[in-house]
Design a protein around this motif. Structure first.
Motif, mmCIF file in Angstrom:
data_model
loop_
_atom_site.group_PDB
_atom_site.id
_atom_site.type_symbol
_atom_site.label_atom_id
_atom_site.label_comp_id
_atom_site.label_asym_id
_atom_site.label_seq_id
_atom_site.Cartn_x
_atom_site.Cartn_y
_atom_site.Cartn_z
ATOM 1 N N SER A 184 0.834 -1.199 0.000
ATOM 2 C CA SER A 184 0.000 0.000 0.000
ATOM 3 C C SER A 184 0.872 1.254 0.000
ATOM 4 N N ARG A 185 0.208 2.401 -0.145
ATOM 5 C CA ARG A 185 0.971 3.662 -0.130
ATOM 6 C C ARG A 185 1.585 3.933 1.240
ATOM 7 N N ASP A 186 1.096 3.219 2.274
ATOM 8 C CA ASP A 186 1.681 3.330 3.616
ATOM 9 C C ASP A 186 2.820 2.344 3.815
ATOM 10 N N HIS A 187 3.221 1.658 2.734
ATOM 11 C CA HIS A 187 4.320 0.690 2.734
ATOM 12 C C HIS A 187 4.016 -0.567 3.541
ATOM 13 N N ASP A 188 2.719 -0.896 3.660
ATOM 14 C CA ASP A 188 2.299 -2.130 4.336
ATOM 15 C C ASP A 188 1.965 -3.175 3.283
ATOM 16 N N ASP A 189 2.289 -4.432 3.561
ATOM 17 C CA ASP A 189 1.888 -5.514 2.677
ATOM 18 C C ASP A 189 0.466 -5.910 3.064
ATOM 19 N N ILE A 190 -0.488 -5.640 2.169
ATOM 20 C CA ILE A 190 -1.898 -5.878 2.462
ATOM 21 C C ILE A 190 -2.434 -7.145 1.791
ATOM 22 N N LEU A 191 -1.565 -7.953 1.213
ATOM 23 C CA LEU A 191 -2.021 -9.153 0.506
ATOM 24 C C LEU A 191 -2.905 -10.020 1.390
ATOM 25 N N SER A 192 -2.533 -10.220 2.635
ATOM 26 C CA SER A 192 -3.321 -11.090 3.523
ATOM 27 C C SER A 192 -4.672 -10.468 3.884
ATOM 28 N N ASP A 193 -4.849 -9.169 3.671
ATOM 29 C CA ASP A 193 -6.111 -8.496 3.965
ATOM 30 C C ASP A 193 -7.120 -8.612 2.825
ATOM 31 N N LEU A 194 -6.675 -9.066 1.661
ATOM 32 C CA LEU A 194 -7.536 -9.104 0.481
ATOM 33 C C LEU A 194 -8.314 -10.410 0.407
ATOM 34 N N VAL A 195 -9.577 -10.298 0.030
ATOM 35 C CA VAL A 195 -10.381 -11.496 -0.208
ATOM 36 C C VAL A 195 -10.064 -12.010 -1.613
ATOM 37 N N GLU A 196 -10.494 -13.216 -1.897
ATOM 38 C CA GLU A 196 -10.157 -13.864 -3.170
ATOM 39 C C GLU A 196 -10.577 -13.037 -4.383
ATOM 40 N N GLU A 197 -11.752 -12.438 -4.335
ATOM 41 C CA GLU A 197 -12.222 -11.637 -5.484
ATOM 42 C C GLU A 197 -11.312 -10.428 -5.721
ATOM 43 N N GLN A 198 -10.830 -9.793 -4.668
ATOM 44 C CA GLN A 198 -9.901 -8.666 -4.822
ATOM 45 C C GLN A 198 -8.579 -9.127 -5.429
ATOM 46 N N ARG A 199 -8.131 -10.298 -5.045
ATOM 47 C CA ARG A 199 -6.898 -10.856 -5.621
ATOM 48 C C ARG A 199 -7.091 -11.151 -7.106
ATOM 49 N N ARG A 200 -8.246 -11.714 -7.457
ATOM 50 C CA ARG A 200 -8.532 -11.983 -8.876
ATOM 51 C C ARG A 200 -8.605 -10.689 -9.683
ATOM 52 N N ASP A 201 -9.169 -9.640 -9.085
ATOM 53 C CA ASP A 201 -9.222 -8.345 -9.771
ATOM 54 C C ASP A 201 -7.820 -7.833 -10.081
ATOM 55 N N LEU A 202 -6.906 -7.964 -9.131
ATOM 56 C CA LEU A 202 -5.524 -7.531 -9.372
ATOM 57 C C LEU A 202 -4.888 -8.358 -10.488
ATOM 58 N N ILE A 203 -5.128 -9.655 -10.477
ATOM 59 C CA ILE A 203 -4.570 -10.525 -11.522
ATOM 60 C C ILE A 203 -5.133 -10.150 -12.883
ATOM 61 N N ARG A 204 -6.446 -9.849 -12.956
ATOM 62 C CA ARG A 204 -7.038 -9.417 -14.230
ATOM 63 C C ARG A 204 -6.455 -8.087 -14.695
ATOM 64 N N GLU A 205 -6.219 -7.179 -13.761
ATOM 65 C CA GLU A 205 -5.634 -5.883 -14.118
ATOM 66 C C GLU A 205 -4.217 -6.075 -14.659
ATOM 67 N N ILE A 206 -3.446 -6.941 -14.031
ATOM 68 C CA ILE A 206 -2.099 -7.247 -14.518
ATOM 69 C C ILE A 206 -2.184 -7.888 -15.895
ATOM 70 N N GLY A 207 -3.113 -8.832 -16.054
ATOM 71 C CA GLY A 207 -3.283 -9.503 -17.331
ATOM 72 C C GLY A 207 -3.649 -8.546 -18.448
ATOM 73 N N ALA A 208 -4.512 -7.582 -18.165
ATOM 74 C CA ALA A 208 -4.914 -6.608 -19.177
ATOM 75 C C ALA A 208 -3.725 -5.765 -19.632
ATOM 76 N N PHE A 209 -2.782 -5.529 -18.741
ATOM 77 C CA PHE A 209 -1.618 -4.720 -19.084
ATOM 78 C C PHE A 209 -0.581 -5.520 -19.871
ATOM 79 N N TYR A 210 -0.350 -6.757 -19.490
ATOM 80 C CA TYR A 210 0.727 -7.548 -20.079
ATOM 81 C C TYR A 210 0.298 -8.449 -21.243
#
Length: 73
Positions: A36-62
């Motif tokens: 995060s912008r506060d330099h915290d690792d928030i991966l463990s705070d994310l639910v599965e759907e939020q993780r999938r959204d990040l993966i889709r966003e990465i996929g759309a870019f690459y």
């Protein structure tokens, strides 16, 4: 390992970004950390759907863009 800036899934305004460290290629992307912008690792705070959204966003870019010849008739 690769990295990418994505929209922060915990930001209701949709304006903040997170720094995502991942490995693999879409659709087999494995998230390693989401900073995060506060330099915290928030991966463990994310639910599965939020993780999938990040993966889709990465996929759309690459993902390479589709060409006119690649479409099936």
């Amino acid at each position: 390992m690769a990295n990418h800036y994505c929209l922060d899934p915990l930001d209701p305004s949709g304006e903040a970004e997170v720094f995502v460290v991942f490995e693999g290629k879409y659709p087999n992307v494995h998230l390693l950390s989401v900073i995060s912008r506060d330099h915290d690792d928030i991966l463990s705070d994310l639910v599965e759907e939020q993780r999938r959204d990040l993966i889709r966003e990465i996929g759309a870019f690459y993902r390479p863009p589709l060409t006119a010849g690649a479409a099936a008739p």
